[in-house]
Design a protein around this motif. Structure first.
Motif, PDB file in Angstrom:
ATOM      1  N   ASP A  32       0.675  -1.080   0.153  1.00 42.61           N
ATOM      2  CA  ASP A  32      -0.093   0.022  -0.139  1.00 42.61           C
ATOM      3  C   ASP A  32       0.918   1.193  -0.016  1.00 42.61           C
ATOM      4  O   ASP A  32       0.549   2.276   0.643  1.00 42.61           O
ATOM      5  CB  ASP A  32      -0.977  -0.081   1.163  1.00 42.61           C
ATOM      6  N   TYR A  33       1.762   1.137  -0.838  1.00 43.53           N
ATOM      7  CA  TYR A  33       2.651   2.409  -0.900  1.00 43.53           C
ATOM      8  C   TYR A  33       2.256   3.380  -2.148  1.00 43.53           C
ATOM      9  O   TYR A  33       1.692   2.550  -3.186  1.00 43.53           O
ATOM     10  CB  TYR A  33       4.119   2.271  -1.159  1.00 43.53           C
ATOM     11  N   THR A  34       2.460   4.572  -2.003  1.00 45.79           N
ATOM     12  CA  THR A  34       2.139   5.438  -3.388  1.00 45.79           C
ATOM     13  C   THR A  34       3.625   5.638  -4.123  1.00 45.79           C
ATOM     14  O   THR A  34       4.444   5.873  -3.418  1.00 45.79           O
ATOM     15  CB  THR A  34       1.720   7.057  -2.708  1.00 45.79           C
ATOM     16  N   VAL A  35       3.353   5.274  -5.375  1.00 39.88           N
ATOM     17  CA  VAL A  35       4.300   5.625  -6.231  1.00 39.88           C
ATOM     18  C   VAL A  35       4.661   7.149  -6.478  1.00 39.88           C
ATOM     19  O   VAL A  35       4.031   7.735  -6.860  1.00 39.88           O
ATOM     20  CB  VAL A  35       4.248   4.895  -7.767  1.00 39.88           C
ATOM     21  N   ARG A  36       6.042   7.310  -6.025  1.00 40.20           N
ATOM     22  CA  ARG A  36       6.339   8.886  -6.084  1.00 40.20           C
ATOM     23  C   ARG A  36       6.952   9.095  -7.617  1.00 40.20           C
ATOM     24  O   ARG A  36       6.575  10.031  -8.031  1.00 40.20           O
ATOM     25  CB  ARG A  36       7.631   8.988  -5.115  1.00 40.20           C
ATOM     26  N   THR A  37       7.700   8.228  -8.138  1.00 41.41           N
ATOM     27  CA  THR A  37       8.487   8.265  -9.366  1.00 41.41           C
ATOM     28  C   THR A  37       8.431   7.058  -9.970  1.00 41.41           C
ATOM     29  O   THR A  37       9.026   6.229  -9.622  1.00 41.41           O
ATOM     30  CB  THR A  37       9.457   9.393  -9.686  1.00 41.41           C
ATOM     31  N   LEU A  38       8.275   7.050 -11.366  1.00 37.02           N
ATOM     32  CA  LEU A  38       8.915   5.698 -12.218  1.00 37.02           C
ATOM     33  C   LEU A  38       9.241   6.589 -13.629  1.00 37.02           C
ATOM     34  O   LEU A  38       8.454   7.008 -14.305  1.00 37.02           O
ATOM     35  CB  LEU A  38       7.903   4.911 -12.388  1.00 37.02           C
ATOM     36  N   ASP A  39      10.512   6.534 -13.803  1.00 36.81           N
ATOM     37  CA  ASP A  39      10.960   7.192 -14.937  1.00 36.81           C
ATOM     38  C   ASP A  39      10.754   6.437 -16.346  1.00 36.81           C
ATOM     39  O   ASP A  39      10.260   5.391 -16.227  1.00 36.81           O
ATOM     40  CB  ASP A  39      12.633   7.610 -15.012  1.00 36.81           C
ATOM     41  N   HIS A  40      10.511   6.975 -17.141  1.00 34.77           N
ATOM     42  CA  HIS A  40       9.904   6.838 -18.687  1.00 34.77           C
ATOM     43  C   HIS A  40      10.805   5.596 -19.202  1.00 34.77           C
ATOM     44  O   HIS A  40      10.426   4.745 -19.773  1.00 34.77           O
ATOM     45  CB  HIS A  40      10.158   7.815 -19.704  1.00 34.77           C
ATOM     46  N   SER A  41      12.171   5.324 -18.829  1.00 35.07           N
ATOM     47  CA  SER A  41      12.821   4.404 -19.233  1.00 35.07           C
ATOM     48  C   SER A  41      12.701   3.101 -18.376  1.00 35.07           C
ATOM     49  O   SER A  41      13.507   2.152 -18.524  1.00 35.07           O
ATOM     50  CB  SER A  41      14.407   4.950 -19.400  1.00 35.07           C
ATOM     51  N   HIS A  42      12.077   3.284 -17.131  1.00 36.47           N
ATOM     52  CA  HIS A  42      12.065   2.320 -16.308  1.00 36.47           C
ATOM     53  C   HIS A  42      13.273   1.864 -15.598  1.00 36.47           C
ATOM     54  O   HIS A  42      13.481   0.631 -15.013  1.00 36.47           O
ATOM     55  CB  HIS A  42      11.224   1.107 -16.753  1.00 36.47           C
ATOM     56  N   ARG A  43      14.427   2.748 -15.568  1.00 39.07           N
ATOM     57  CA  ARG A  43      15.704   2.568 -14.850  1.00 39.07           C
ATOM     58  C   ARG A  43      15.556   3.060 -13.422  1.00 39.07           C
ATOM     59  O   ARG A  43      16.630   2.874 -12.707  1.00 39.07           O
ATOM     60  CB  ARG A  43      16.691   3.020 -15.648  1.00 39.07           C
ATOM     61  N   TRP A  44      14.607   3.807 -12.803  1.00 33.06           N
ATOM     62  CA  TRP A  44      14.525   4.234 -11.598  1.00 33.06           C
ATOM     63  C   TRP A  44      13.116   4.353 -11.104  1.00 33.06           C
ATOM     64  O   TRP A  44      12.302   4.910 -12.032  1.00 33.06           O
ATOM     65  CB  TRP A  44      15.114   5.696 -11.537  1.00 33.06           C
ATOM     66  N   GLY A  45      12.842   4.241  -9.857  1.00 30.74           N
ATOM     67  CA  GLY A  45      11.518   4.251  -9.442  1.00 30.74           C
ATOM     68  C   GLY A  45      11.487   4.441  -8.049  1.00 30.74           C
ATOM     69  O   GLY A  45      12.530   3.937  -7.128  1.00 30.74           O
ATOM     70  N   GLU A  46      10.698   5.313  -7.335  1.00 28.09           N
ATOM     71  CA  GLU A  46      10.635   5.531  -5.848  1.00 28.09           C
ATOM     72  C   GLU A  46       9.245   5.312  -5.218  1.00 28.09           C
ATOM     73  O   GLU A  46       8.326   5.670  -6.024  1.00 28.09           O
ATOM     74  CB  GLU A  46      11.000   6.896  -5.707  1.00 28.09           C
ATOM     75  N   LEU A  47       9.040   4.994  -4.102  1.00 27.63           N
ATOM     76  CA  LEU A  47       7.649   4.833  -3.394  1.00 27.63           C
ATOM     77  C   LEU A  47       7.800   5.820  -2.223  1.00 27.63           C
ATOM     78  O   LEU A  47       8.832   6.131  -1.740  1.00 27.63           O
ATOM     79  CB  LEU A  47       7.668   3.316  -2.729  1.00 27.63           C
ATOM     80  N   GLU A  48       6.576   6.486  -2.063  1.00 26.97           N
ATOM     81  CA  GLU A  48       6.524   7.177  -0.826  1.00 26.97           C
ATOM     82  C   GLU A  48       6.478   6.421   0.327  1.00 26.97           C
ATOM     83  O   GLU A  48       5.468   5.390   0.282  1.00 26.97           O
ATOM     84  CB  GLU A  48       5.026   8.158  -0.713  1.00 26.97           C
ATOM     85  N   SER A  49       7.317   6.554   1.441  1.00 30.97           N
ATOM     86  CA  SER A  49       7.496   5.596   2.548  1.00 30.97           C
ATOM     87  C   SER A  49       7.822   6.396   3.756  1.00 30.97           C
ATOM     88  O   SER A  49       8.513   5.902   4.644  1.00 30.97           O
ATOM     89  CB  SER A  49       8.291   4.567   2.320  1.00 30.97           C
ATOM     90  N   GLY A  50       7.244   7.588   3.921  1.00 30.68           N
ATOM     91  CA  GLY A  50       7.663   8.197   5.091  1.00 30.68           C
ATOM     92  C   GLY A  50       9.061   9.089   4.939  1.00 30.68           C
ATOM     93  O   GLY A  50       9.188   9.562   3.700  1.00 30.68           O
ATOM     94  N   GLN A  51       9.789   9.322   6.002  1.00 30.35           N
ATOM     95  CA  GLN A  51      10.935  10.035   5.865  1.00 30.35           C
ATOM     96  C   GLN A  51      12.084   9.244   5.022  1.00 30.35           C
ATOM     97  O   GLN A  51      12.742  10.113   4.489  1.00 30.35           O
ATOM     98  CB  GLN A  51      11.492  10.150   7.300  1.00 30.35           C
ATOM     99  N   THR A  52      12.316   8.028   4.990  1.00 32.80           N
ATOM    100  CA  THR A  52      13.328   7.568   4.088  1.00 32.80           C
ATOM    101  C   THR A  52      12.249   6.806   2.912  1.00 32.80           C
ATOM    102  O   THR A  52      11.433   6.009   2.923  1.00 32.80           O
ATOM    103  CB  THR A  52      13.693   6.151   4.821  1.00 32.80           C
ATOM    104  N   THR A  53      12.911   7.280   1.685  1.00 34.65           N
ATOM    105  CA  THR A  53      12.417   6.877   0.384  1.00 34.65           C
ATOM    106  C   THR A  53      12.923   5.336   0.037  1.00 34.65           C
ATOM    107  O   THR A  53      14.047   5.217   0.208  1.00 34.65           O
ATOM    108  CB  THR A  53      12.860   7.816  -0.905  1.00 34.65           C
TER     109      THR A  53
END
Length: 126
Positions: A32-53
Protein backbone atom coordinates in the motif's frame (compact mmCIF):
# COMPACT_ATOMS: atom_id res chain seq x y z
CA UNK A 1 14.26 17.47 4.45
CA UNK A 2 17.00 19.17 6.43
CA UNK A 3 19.93 17.51 8.16
CA UNK A 4 22.23 18.92 10.78
CA UNK A 5 25.96 18.30 10.85
CA UNK A 6 25.50 16.12 13.92
CA UNK A 7 22.47 14.11 12.89
CA UNK A 8 22.00 13.55 9.15
CA UNK A 9 18.66 12.33 7.86
CA UNK A 10 18.70 8.85 6.33
CA UNK A 11 16.93 9.55 3.05
CA UNK A 12 17.08 6.51 0.73
CA UNK A 13 17.21 2.77 0.63
CA UNK A 14 18.08 1.70 -2.92
CA UNK A 15 17.07 -1.81 -3.92
CA UNK A 16 18.74 -3.25 -7.02
CA UNK A 17 16.31 -5.35 -9.06
CA UNK A 18 16.03 -6.87 -12.53
CA UNK A 19 12.69 -5.22 -13.34
CA UNK A 20 12.14 -1.77 -11.81
CA UNK A 21 8.57 -1.25 -13.04
CA UNK A 22 7.44 -4.69 -11.84
CA UNK A 23 9.12 -4.21 -8.44
CA UNK A 24 7.65 -0.74 -7.91
CA UNK A 25 4.18 -2.01 -8.87
CA UNK A 26 4.47 -5.01 -6.55
CA UNK A 27 5.58 -3.05 -3.48
CA UNK A 28 3.00 -0.33 -4.13
CA UNK A 29 0.17 -2.84 -4.36
CA UNK A 30 1.28 -5.42 -1.79
CA UNK A 31 2.30 -2.92 0.90
CA UNK A 32 0.00 0.00 0.00
CA UNK A 33 2.72 2.49 -0.94
CA UNK A 34 2.20 5.42 -3.28
CA UNK A 35 4.49 5.56 -6.31
CA UNK A 36 6.46 8.80 -6.16
CA UNK A 37 8.17 8.36 -9.51
CA UNK A 38 8.89 5.82 -12.22
CA UNK A 39 11.03 7.27 -14.98
CA UNK A 40 10.04 6.72 -18.61
CA UNK A 41 12.97 4.36 -19.19
CA UNK A 42 12.02 2.24 -16.13
CA UNK A 43 15.58 2.51 -14.80
CA UNK A 44 14.59 4.27 -11.55
CA UNK A 45 11.49 4.23 -9.36
CA UNK A 46 10.59 5.54 -5.93
CA UNK A 47 7.87 4.85 -3.38
CA UNK A 48 6.51 7.27 -0.78
CA UNK A 49 7.34 5.64 2.53
CA UNK A 50 7.67 8.30 5.17
CA UNK A 51 11.00 9.90 5.92
CA UNK A 52 13.09 7.31 4.06
CA UNK A 53 12.39 6.77 0.35
CA UNK A 54 12.44 3.25 -1.01
CA UNK A 55 14.06 3.51 -4.42
CA UNK A 56 14.55 0.85 -7.09
CA UNK A 57 17.11 0.73 -9.88
CA UNK A 58 18.26 -1.93 -12.31
CA UNK A 59 20.61 -4.58 -11.00
CA UNK A 60 23.29 -3.70 -13.55
CA UNK A 61 22.96 0.07 -13.07
CA UNK A 62 26.33 1.82 -12.90
CA UNK A 63 27.22 3.97 -9.92
CA UNK A 64 28.69 7.46 -10.13
CA UNK A 65 31.49 8.56 -7.82
CA UNK A 66 30.29 11.73 -6.08
CA UNK A 67 33.73 13.28 -5.88
CA UNK A 68 35.03 12.68 -9.39
CA UNK A 69 31.82 12.10 -11.34
CA UNK A 70 33.37 9.02 -12.94
CA UNK A 71 31.15 6.01 -13.55
CA UNK A 72 31.95 3.02 -11.35
CA UNK A 73 30.94 -0.54 -12.08
CA UNK A 74 30.29 -2.97 -9.23
CA UNK A 75 33.45 -4.81 -8.12
CA UNK A 76 31.69 -8.17 -8.41
CA UNK A 77 29.01 -9.41 -10.79
CA UNK A 78 26.55 -9.72 -7.90
CA UNK A 79 25.63 -7.03 -5.41
CA UNK A 80 25.40 -7.72 -1.71
CA UNK A 81 21.99 -8.94 -0.51
CA UNK A 82 19.70 -6.54 1.28
CA UNK A 83 16.95 -7.15 3.80
CA UNK A 84 13.94 -4.87 3.59
CA UNK A 85 11.87 -4.83 6.78
CA UNK A 86 8.34 -3.52 7.26
CA UNK A 87 6.66 -3.02 10.64
CA UNK A 88 2.97 -3.97 10.88
CA UNK A 89 0.63 -4.31 13.84
CA UNK A 90 -0.97 -7.32 12.09
CA UNK A 91 1.86 -9.31 10.52
CA UNK A 92 -0.44 -12.16 9.46
CA UNK A 93 -2.70 -9.80 7.49
CA UNK A 94 0.34 -8.10 5.89
CA UNK A 95 1.77 -11.51 4.98
CA UNK A 96 -1.53 -12.59 3.41
CA UNK A 97 -1.76 -9.35 1.41
CA UNK A 98 1.82 -9.68 0.15
CA UNK A 99 1.24 -13.28 -1.00
CA UNK A 100 -2.07 -12.32 -2.65
CA UNK A 101 -0.15 -9.68 -4.62
CA UNK A 102 2.64 -11.94 -5.87
CA UNK A 103 5.13 -12.48 -3.02
CA UNK A 104 6.51 -16.01 -3.03
CA UNK A 105 6.30 -17.35 0.53
CA UNK A 106 9.25 -19.12 2.08
CA UNK A 107 7.74 -19.64 5.54
CA UNK A 108 4.72 -18.59 7.56
CA UNK A 109 5.08 -15.69 10.02
CA UNK A 110 6.74 -16.86 13.22
CA UNK A 111 7.06 -15.37 16.70
CA UNK A 112 10.61 -14.80 17.90
CA UNK A 113 11.79 -15.13 21.49
CA UNK A 114 12.49 -11.38 21.69
CA UNK A 115 8.84 -10.54 20.96
CA UNK A 116 8.90 -9.83 17.23
CA UNK A 117 7.01 -11.70 14.53
CA UNK A 118 8.79 -12.31 11.24
CA UNK A 119 7.85 -13.62 7.85
CA UNK A 120 10.31 -14.44 5.10
CA UNK A 121 9.77 -14.18 1.38
CA UNK A 122 12.18 -15.27 -1.29
CA UNK A 123 13.49 -12.90 -3.89
CA UNK A 124 11.42 -12.57 -6.98
CA UNK A 125 9.25 -9.68 -8.10
CA UNK A 126 12.34 -7.82 -9.14
Amino acid sequence: MAASNLCPVFAYTVIYVTDVAKSVAFYAKAFDYTVRTLDHSHRWGELESGQTTKAFTRLHQHETDELTGSVQTPSSPQRQPIEVCFAYADVDAAYKRAVENGAVPVSEPEDKEWGATYKHRNKGNG
